[in-house]
Scaffold this motif. Structure first.
Motif, PDB file in Angstrom:
ATOM      1  N   GLY A 163       0.715  -1.521  -0.300  1.00  0.00           N
ATOM      2  CA  GLY A 163      -0.289  -0.154  -0.313  1.00  0.00           C
ATOM      3  C   GLY A 163       0.735   1.547  -0.482  1.00  0.00           C
ATOM      4  O   GLY A 163       0.238   2.144  -0.116  1.00  0.00           O
ATOM      5  N   ALA A 164       2.109   1.130   0.574  1.00  0.00           N
ATOM      6  CA  ALA A 164       3.133   2.061   0.093  1.00  0.00           C
ATOM      7  C   ALA A 164       3.367   2.238  -1.139  1.00  0.00           C
ATOM      8  O   ALA A 164       3.363   1.337  -2.323  1.00  0.00           O
ATOM      9  N   TYR A 169       4.002   2.521   5.361  1.00  0.00           N
ATOM     10  CA  TYR A 169       3.971   0.764   5.302  1.00  0.00           C
ATOM     11  C   TYR A 169       2.797  -0.226   6.439  1.00  0.00           C
ATOM     12  O   TYR A 169       2.097  -0.887   6.828  1.00  0.00           O
ATOM     13  N   GLU A 170       3.209   0.549   7.705  1.00  0.00           N
ATOM     14  CA  GLU A 170       2.592   0.144   8.754  1.00  0.00           C
ATOM     15  C   GLU A 170       1.617   0.543   8.862  1.00  0.00           C
ATOM     16  O   GLU A 170       0.655  -0.523   9.837  1.00  0.00           O
ATOM     17  N   GLU A 171       0.675   0.362   8.741  1.00  0.00           N
ATOM     18  CA  GLU A 171      -0.587   0.724   8.113  1.00  0.00           C
ATOM     19  C   GLU A 171      -1.932   0.150   7.900  1.00  0.00           C
ATOM     20  O   GLU A 171      -2.324  -0.756   8.089  1.00  0.00           O
ATOM     21  N   GLY A 172      -0.866  -0.764   6.752  1.00  0.00           N
ATOM     22  CA  GLY A 172      -2.003  -2.316   5.953  1.00  0.00           C
ATOM     23  C   GLY A 172      -2.947  -1.390   4.834  1.00  0.00           C
ATOM     24  O   GLY A 172      -3.412  -2.354   4.667  1.00  0.00           O
ATOM     25  N   ARG A 173      -2.601   0.151   5.002  1.00  0.00           N
ATOM     26  CA  ARG A 173      -4.052   0.306   4.046  1.00  0.00           C
ATOM     27  C   ARG A 173      -3.432   0.563   2.882  1.00  0.00           C
ATOM     28  O   ARG A 173      -2.337   0.809   2.592  1.00  0.00           O
ATOM     29  N   GLY A 180      -5.383   0.763 -16.235  1.00  0.00           N
ATOM     30  CA  GLY A 180      -5.439   1.367 -17.538  1.00  0.00           C
ATOM     31  C   GLY A 180      -4.617   2.845 -15.815  1.00  0.00           C
ATOM     32  O   GLY A 180      -3.787   3.502 -16.667  1.00  0.00           O
ATOM     33  N   LEU A 181      -4.433   2.801 -15.165  1.00  0.00           N
ATOM     34  CA  LEU A 181      -3.864   3.940 -14.377  1.00  0.00           C
ATOM     35  C   LEU A 181      -3.348   3.407 -13.470  1.00  0.00           C
ATOM     36  O   LEU A 181      -1.920   3.903 -13.373  1.00  0.00           O
ATOM     37  N   ASP A 182      -3.005   2.188 -12.583  1.00  0.00           N
ATOM     38  CA  ASP A 182      -2.039   1.593 -11.763  1.00  0.00           C
ATOM     39  C   ASP A 182      -1.280   0.640 -12.976  1.00  0.00           C
ATOM     40  O   ASP A 182      -1.918   0.157 -14.068  1.00  0.00           O
ATOM     41  N   HIS A 183       0.131   0.820 -13.275  1.00  0.00           N
ATOM     42  CA  HIS A 183       0.666   0.129 -13.955  1.00  0.00           C
ATOM     43  C   HIS A 183       0.125  -1.352 -13.691  1.00  0.00           C
ATOM     44  O   HIS A 183       0.622  -2.013 -12.703  1.00  0.00           O
ATOM     45  N   PRO A 184       0.632  -2.729 -14.335  1.00  0.00           N
ATOM     46  CA  PRO A 184       0.127  -4.095 -14.400  1.00  0.00           C
ATOM     47  C   PRO A 184       1.115  -4.565 -13.715  1.00  0.00           C
ATOM     48  O   PRO A 184       1.063  -5.583 -12.746  1.00  0.00           O
ATOM     49  N   LEU A 185       2.406  -4.467 -13.582  1.00  0.00           N
ATOM     50  CA  LEU A 185       3.752  -4.797 -13.042  1.00  0.00           C
ATOM     51  C   LEU A 185       3.765  -3.748 -11.829  1.00  0.00           C
ATOM     52  O   LEU A 185       4.507  -3.945 -11.278  1.00  0.00           O
ATOM     53  N   VAL A 186       3.441  -2.820 -11.414  1.00  0.00           N
ATOM     54  CA  VAL A 186       3.162  -2.233  -9.488  1.00  0.00           C
ATOM     55  C   VAL A 186       1.429  -1.816  -9.107  1.00  0.00           C
ATOM     56  O   VAL A 186       1.233  -1.114  -9.082  1.00  0.00           O
ATOM     57  N   ILE A 187       0.448  -3.717  -9.173  1.00  0.00           N
ATOM     58  CA  ILE A 187      -0.348  -3.496  -8.798  1.00  0.00           C
ATOM     59  C   ILE A 187      -0.188  -3.549  -7.105  1.00  0.00           C
ATOM     60  O   ILE A 187       0.578  -3.848  -6.139  1.00  0.00           O
ATOM     61  N   PRO A 188      -1.360  -2.037  -7.247  1.00  0.00           N
ATOM     62  CA  PRO A 188      -1.291  -1.960  -5.543  1.00  0.00           C
ATOM     63  C   PRO A 188      -2.299  -2.566  -4.399  1.00  0.00           C
ATOM     64  O   PRO A 188      -3.152  -3.200  -5.002  1.00  0.00           O
ATOM     65  N   SER A 189      -1.966  -2.961  -3.404  1.00  0.00           N
ATOM     66  CA  SER A 189      -2.110  -3.959  -2.172  1.00  0.00           C
ATOM     67  C   SER A 189      -2.994  -3.321  -1.859  1.00  0.00           C
ATOM     68  O   SER A 189      -3.376  -1.863  -1.314  1.00  0.00           O
ATOM     69  N   ALA A 190      -4.935  -3.101  -2.385  1.00  0.00           N
ATOM     70  CA  ALA A 190      -6.005  -2.390  -0.885  1.00  0.00           C
ATOM     71  C   ALA A 190      -5.918  -2.462   0.233  1.00  0.00           C
ATOM     72  O   ALA A 190      -5.991  -1.623   0.960  1.00  0.00           O
TER      73      ALA A 190
END
Length: 290
Positions: A163-164, A169-173, A180-190
């Motif tokens: 999520g960072a 990082y510590e929050e886990g959010r 289309g906005l997020d790169h498929p090799l940099v997919i964020p954790s919700a």
């Protein structure tokens, strides 16, 4: 949730927003249903086999297990799975993804080691009758775009981060994945589950799965007996899955994104949406809970 997503779009100039809309249209292969989540599990924890596996099978959920031989995986079978157990996960229909041989954080200084790190896991997969991984999780959530070409050469279609840097990082959010906005090799954790999480934290993460966004969830062990700072209790984890089932969510593996998303469609700069989100969060008034 809606407010900060709308704010992101307002941050973009009309010309940038139009370009991003075009990227989104090209990236999406099939309409993305609401309540679509991706379940991912890092670090080869033994509880993935003993706790997570039976619960996923009970609910009929898909998932990706990101395998590494890092830490003391090879000698410590109290805390880590065996390759025979990992093969059983594959035979159950779950995805086996690549988390590097040594759990090596991939930065500009270490990216030269990435080929051997990826190959180390791929070779073990082959030796145990498991297909070569097509997904990757960035160890320690470190990343560099200098690794993109190597990942593609090794057949990696999708890669998940944490999520960072949008959230600490510590929050886990985190934010849901926006094709289309997020790169498929940099997919964020919700959401990146933590020991102090309650069901409300989990719900906050998964409820982002709407309006074309997919909530990708990051777990470690349930419990994680080797890494207590990212552990989820068995009780909490069971409650999370029960919530997904009762609320009609569909849980898939990261590889299954290819049904909805074209992995070869990438934004011009993967950092654009990240910076927009950070600016949005900076502009938001702080609440008492934060």
């Amino acid at each position: 949730m809606h407010s900060y997503i709308l704010a992101i779009l307002l941050l973009l100039s009309p010309s940038i927003a139009a370009a991003e809309d075009a990227d989104n249209n090209r990236a999406v292969r099939n309409p993305i249903p609401d309540r679509l989540v991706v379940l991912t599990f890092d670090d080869s924890a033994r509880s993935h086999y003993t706790v997570v596996r039976p619960l996923l099978k009970e609910y009929g959920f898909g998932a990706t297990f990101f395998i590494t031989e890092g830490f003391d995986f090879k000698t410590n079978k109290k805390d880590y799975m065996t390759w025979e157990q990992i093969r059983e996960l594959h035979e159950d229909g779950f995805e086996i993804g690549n988390h590097t041989r040594d759990h090596l954080g991939i930065t500009e200084k270490t990216v030269g080691q990435l080929p051997e790190q990826l190959d180390g896991i791929a070779e073990q997969c082959k030796a145990h009758g498991i297909p070569a991984p097509v997904t990757f999780a960035w160890p320690g959530n470190a990343l560099t775009n200098a690794a993109f070409e190597t990942l593609k050469q090794r057949g990696i279609q999708f890669a998940r981060r944490g999520g960072a840097p949008e959230y600490p990082y510590e929050e886990g959010r985190g934010f849901a994945y926006q094709p289309g906005l997020d790169h498929p090799l940099v997919i964020p954790s919700a959401g990146d589950a933590r020991p102090k999480w309650t069901l409300a934290d989990f719900v906050r993460a998964v409820q982002q799965a709407r309006d074309g966004r997919i909530a990708v969830l990051q777990f470690h062990g349930a419990p994680d007996t080797a890494h207590d700072w990212v552990s989820s209790s068995e009780q909490n984890f069971a409650a999370y899955l029960k919530y997904l089932k009762l609320e009609g969510y569909r849980a898939i593996a990261l590889r299954d994104l290819q049904e909805y998303v074209a992995p070869d469609v990438t934004p011009a700069d993967y950092r654009t949406v990240i910076e927009a989100r950070r600016k949005t969060l900076e502009a938001q008034p702080k609440t008492a809970s934060e």
